[in-house]
Design a protein around this motif. Structure first.
Motif, mmCIF file in Angstrom:
data_model
loop_
_atom_site.group_PDB
_atom_site.id
_atom_site.type_symbol
_atom_site.label_atom_id
_atom_site.label_comp_id
_atom_site.label_asym_id
_atom_site.label_seq_id
_atom_site.Cartn_x
_atom_site.Cartn_y
_atom_site.Cartn_z
ATOM 1 N N ILE A 1 0.845 -1.191 0.000
ATOM 2 C CA ILE A 1 0.000 0.000 0.000
ATOM 3 C C ILE A 1 0.880 1.240 0.000
ATOM 4 N N MET A 2 0.520 2.218 -0.850
ATOM 5 C CA MET A 2 1.240 3.486 -0.930
ATOM 6 C C MET A 2 0.256 4.620 -0.663
ATOM 7 N N PRO A 3 0.381 5.309 0.478
ATOM 8 C CA PRO A 3 -0.545 6.408 0.780
ATOM 9 C C PRO A 3 -0.436 7.519 -0.259
ATOM 10 N N ARG B 1 -1.413 11.304 2.667
ATOM 11 C CA ARG B 1 -0.728 11.547 3.942
ATOM 12 C C ARG B 1 0.642 10.883 3.862
ATOM 13 N N THR B 2 1.513 11.202 4.813
ATOM 14 C CA THR B 2 2.851 10.613 4.804
ATOM 15 C C THR B 2 2.787 9.161 5.286
ATOM 16 N N GLN B 3 3.860 8.438 5.070
ATOM 17 C CA GLN B 3 3.959 7.062 5.536
ATOM 18 C C GLN B 3 3.783 7.013 7.059
ATOM 19 N N ASP B 4 4.456 7.903 7.795
ATOM 20 C CA ASP B 4 4.361 7.924 9.256
ATOM 21 C C ASP B 4 2.924 8.196 9.711
ATOM 22 N N GLU B 5 2.257 9.145 9.050
ATOM 23 C CA GLU B 5 0.874 9.453 9.405
ATOM 24 C C GLU B 5 -0.037 8.250 9.147
ATOM 25 N N ASP C 1 2.452 -4.612 3.298
ATOM 26 C CA ASP C 1 3.535 -3.625 3.351
ATOM 27 C C ASP C 1 2.973 -2.228 3.148
ATOM 28 N N LEU C 2 3.478 -1.291 3.922
ATOM 29 C CA LEU C 2 3.142 0.110 3.731
ATOM 30 C C LEU C 2 4.378 0.804 3.169
ATOM 31 N N GLU C 3 4.269 1.262 1.938
ATOM 32 C CA GLU C 3 5.376 1.923 1.244
ATOM 33 C C GLU C 3 5.422 3.406 1.621
ATOM 34 N N VAL C 4 6.461 4.094 1.165
ATOM 35 C CA VAL C 4 6.506 5.546 1.333
ATOM 36 C C VAL C 4 5.377 6.140 0.511
#
Length: 90
Positions: A36-38, A41-45, A79-82
């Motif tokens: 997943i690529m947001p 919002r940012t990856q951290d958010e 997986d959460l991508e940048v």
């Protein structure tokens, strides 16, 4: 009825995923693995948002690979991508 929730908004060329709660537990390795690529919002958010919804961080690979492995409350991993914005900024 089943409890159902959706991730993402409908749009051209974008997948819309539905998650339906079922009584059976996960018994084998995932047959589907999502990256997943947001986009808004940012990856951290997004990590903060997902953990607040019940996900857990399984393995933080940001220093080496840039992604974080998370699991939903039933143990399904993804997986959460940048984010798109962070990728474009590089």
């Amino acid at each position: 009825g089943h409890e159902e929730s959706a991730v993402g908004t409908p749009g051209e060329g974008r997948p819309r995923l539905y998650f339906v709660k079922v009584p059976e537990g996960k018994t084998v390795k995932n047959r589907l693995h999502l990256d997943i690529m947001p986009s808004d919002r940012t990856q951290d958010e997004e990590i903060t948002r997902l953990v607040g919804l019940g996900a857990r961080v399984v393995s933080d690979q940001r220093p080496e690979f840039g992604w974080v492995l998370l699991a939903d409350p039933e143990g399904n991993e993804f997986d959460l991508e940048v984010s798109v914005g962070e990728l474009d900024a590089d």
